[in-house]
Design an enzyme around this catalytic site. Structure first.
Site, PDB file in Angstrom:
ATOM      1  N   ALA A 148      -8.276 -13.590  -0.744  1.00 51.33           N
ATOM      2  CA  ALA A 148      -9.064 -14.760  -0.339  1.00 51.33           C
ATOM      3  C   ALA A 148     -10.022 -15.180  -1.448  1.00 51.33           C
ATOM      4  O   ALA A 148     -11.225 -15.369  -1.224  1.00 51.33           O
ATOM      5  CB  ALA A 148      -9.822 -14.456   0.946  1.00 51.33           C
ATOM      6  N   ARG A 235       9.427   5.204  -7.290  1.00 51.95           N
ATOM      7  CA  ARG A 235       9.660   5.085  -8.728  1.00 51.95           C
ATOM      8  C   ARG A 235       8.513   4.361  -9.443  1.00 51.95           C
ATOM      9  O   ARG A 235       8.364   4.497 -10.658  1.00 51.95           O
ATOM     10  CB  ARG A 235      10.969   4.329  -9.003  1.00 51.95           C
ATOM     11  CG  ARG A 235      12.211   5.091  -8.578  1.00 51.95           C
ATOM     12  CD  ARG A 235      13.478   4.432  -9.124  1.00 51.95           C
ATOM     13  NE  ARG A 235      14.666   5.116  -8.655  1.00 51.95           N
ATOM     14  CZ  ARG A 235      15.339   4.809  -7.553  1.00 51.95           C
ATOM     15  NH1 ARG A 235      14.924   3.798  -6.800  1.00 51.95           N
ATOM     16  NH2 ARG A 235      16.405   5.488  -7.202  1.00 51.95           N
ATOM     17  N   HIS A 259      -6.678  -4.156   8.600  1.00 50.91           N
ATOM     18  CA  HIS A 259      -6.385  -3.916   7.193  1.00 50.91           C
ATOM     19  C   HIS A 259      -5.542  -2.670   6.957  1.00 50.91           C
ATOM     20  O   HIS A 259      -4.809  -2.603   5.964  1.00 50.91           O
ATOM     21  CB  HIS A 259      -7.691  -3.782   6.404  1.00 50.91           C
ATOM     22  CG  HIS A 259      -8.365  -5.086   6.121  1.00 50.91           C
ATOM     23  ND1 HIS A 259      -9.119  -5.755   7.059  1.00 50.91           N
ATOM     24  CD2 HIS A 259      -8.392  -5.855   5.000  1.00 50.91           C
ATOM     25  CE1 HIS A 259      -9.593  -6.874   6.520  1.00 50.91           C
ATOM     26  NE2 HIS A 259      -9.154  -6.959   5.276  1.00 50.91           N
ATOM     27  N   ASP A 282     -16.382  -5.012   4.150  1.00 48.16           N
ATOM     28  CA  ASP A 282     -15.843  -6.215   3.506  1.00 48.16           C
ATOM     29  C   ASP A 282     -16.095  -7.415   4.422  1.00 48.16           C
ATOM     30  O   ASP A 282     -15.287  -8.340   4.511  1.00 48.16           O
ATOM     31  CB  ASP A 282     -14.353  -6.062   3.196  1.00 48.16           C
ATOM     32  CG  ASP A 282     -13.823  -7.126   2.239  1.00 48.16           C
ATOM     33  OD1 ASP A 282     -14.651  -7.775   1.567  1.00 48.16           O
ATOM     34  OD2 ASP A 282     -12.600  -7.332   2.172  1.00 48.16           O
TER      35      ASP A 282
END
Length: 395
Positions: A148, A235, A259, A282
């Site tokens: 955002a 990987r 989240h 947050d």
């Protein structure tokens, strides 16, 4: 002089573990003693001469240190990035009502000159003790993982521009989030480390190897681990693996149920260990305020059922979380031990900020910052520097 406060009967979360039927004694702004309730009342520091003790029975409750939020953009309808001084104070007070007694104010990506001016305003509040410093989240982040943040305002982390923001904060810059793989990223990390400012890896498209290089250069925080960074692959282990495995790194987690999946949260605790996790909010303006349309920097955000998303694109745009909810979820949903969850909200972020000599635990000599929770971990009381912000009801 205010009377000495004796808080008794609660389950008290101390650095050494939880004490049943405990006691915390507060004189003025400081904790002067902690002990089991049946301990001798003439223990050193157990009362203050000339003060009459005021006793509060907290039987059936939990008593824990006040929460420390190192990543918070606003609340109560107010933004730390764009609001007036009164708006910022309103946001701070909103989070105090939810147990956050220490808060670092976070900005979002904006024009560099605007951010420098904003840092000057926030620095004055830091001087007054209203906030514990400033966190710059952007503009030095990856357009591939912008979340955002406004893409047209993003820029590579030029050390000279990073230094401009540090200087504008007048000694109150605490953290800068960087995509350290970008040109100038590692030099910016070194600059921040030299000036005692936390370099945080976040909003990054870095590889595992690039993240290791950033940590070796001085980065010590993972900005909201898992979010706005490549997923862990077998990987291509990416930044998540590097940040989890290095003992020098504290990882932020947003425990709002949006989240992170509970399994991801538990994985972080298992691999980083409970001493390297910091719960953050947050939070944006809507925290503690309600659904509706808001601005996050220059971007419009819709909040529906407590989840904030950009109007254009639908990316998650911060959270509406408060740290009391993060604690309750950690214990009742995620199954974390109370002591581990409390450390992630108090001791760990306090240590990261370098203020654990004053806050972050219930110990004699430290600030009387504490929270009272009922048996279901619902917040019932908040004390900051010896004064009740939320007075717990009588038992």
């Amino acid at each position: 002089m205010a009377p000495t406060k004796v808080l008794t009967g609660a389950r008290v979360v101390l650095p050494t573990g939880t004490v049943d039927n405990g006691r915390v004694i507060v004189d003025g702004t400081r904790i002067v003693a902690t002990a089991p309730a049946n301990a001798s009342s003439d223990a050193p520091g157990s009362d203050a001469p000339g003060n009459v003790a005021e006793t509060l029975d907290l039987t059936g409750h939990w008593l824990a240190p006040g929460f420390v939020d190192i990543h918070n953009h606003g609340g109560g309808g107010a933004s730390f990035t764009s609001g007036t001084v009164d708006d910022v104070l309103k946001g701070i007070h909103t989070h105090r009502l939810h147990g956050t007694t220490t808060l670092v104010a976070s900005t979002v990506t904006g024009d560099l000159d605007f951010l420098a001016r904003r840092a000057g305003l926030l620095a004055e509040l830091a001087e007054q003790g209203d906030i514990a410093g400033i966190h710059f989240e952007g503009p030095f982040i990856s357009p591939c993982r912008k979340g955002a943040h406004s893409e047209e305002l993003l820029r590579d982390p030029d050390p000279a521009e990073v230094r401009k923001l540090i200087d504008a904060a007048h000694g109150h810059a605490r953290m800068v989030t960087l995509a350290t793989e970008l040109p100038g990223g590692l030099d910016s990390v070194r600059l921040l480390a030299e000036h005692g400012v936390i370099a945080a890896v976040g909003h990054t498209d870095a590889t595992y190897e690039q993240t290791v290089a950033a940590i070796d250069a001085g980065a010590t925080v993972a900005t909201h681990l898992f979010n706005a960074m490549p997923a862990l692959g077998h990987r291509a282990p990416g930044p998540i693996t590097a940040l989890l495995e290095d003992e020098r790194v504290t990882v932020e987690l947003i425990n709002d149920g949006t989240h992170l999946h509970p399994a991801a949260l538990r994985l972080a605790f298992r691999h980083a260990g409970p001493e390297r996790v910091a719960f953050i909010t947050d939070a944006m303006d809507a925290a503690g305020f309600g659904d509706g349309r808001y601005m996050l920097g220059p971007l419009e955000v819709d909040v529906e059922d407590g989840v904030a998303r950009l109007v254009e694109g639908g990316s998650i745009a911060g959270s509406t979380l408060t740290l009391d909810r993060a604690l309750k979820r950690a214990v009742t949903v995620d199954g974390l031990p109370v002591e581990h969850a409390v450390a992630a909200l108090s001791a760990n972020p306090a240590r990261l900020l370098g203020v654990d000599d004053r806050i972050g635990s219930l110990e004699p000599g430290k600030d009387a910052d504490l929270v009272v929770l009922d048996a279901e971990f619902t917040l019932k009381g908040v004390m900051r520097r010896g004064e009740w912000v939320v007075t717990p009801p009588p038992c």
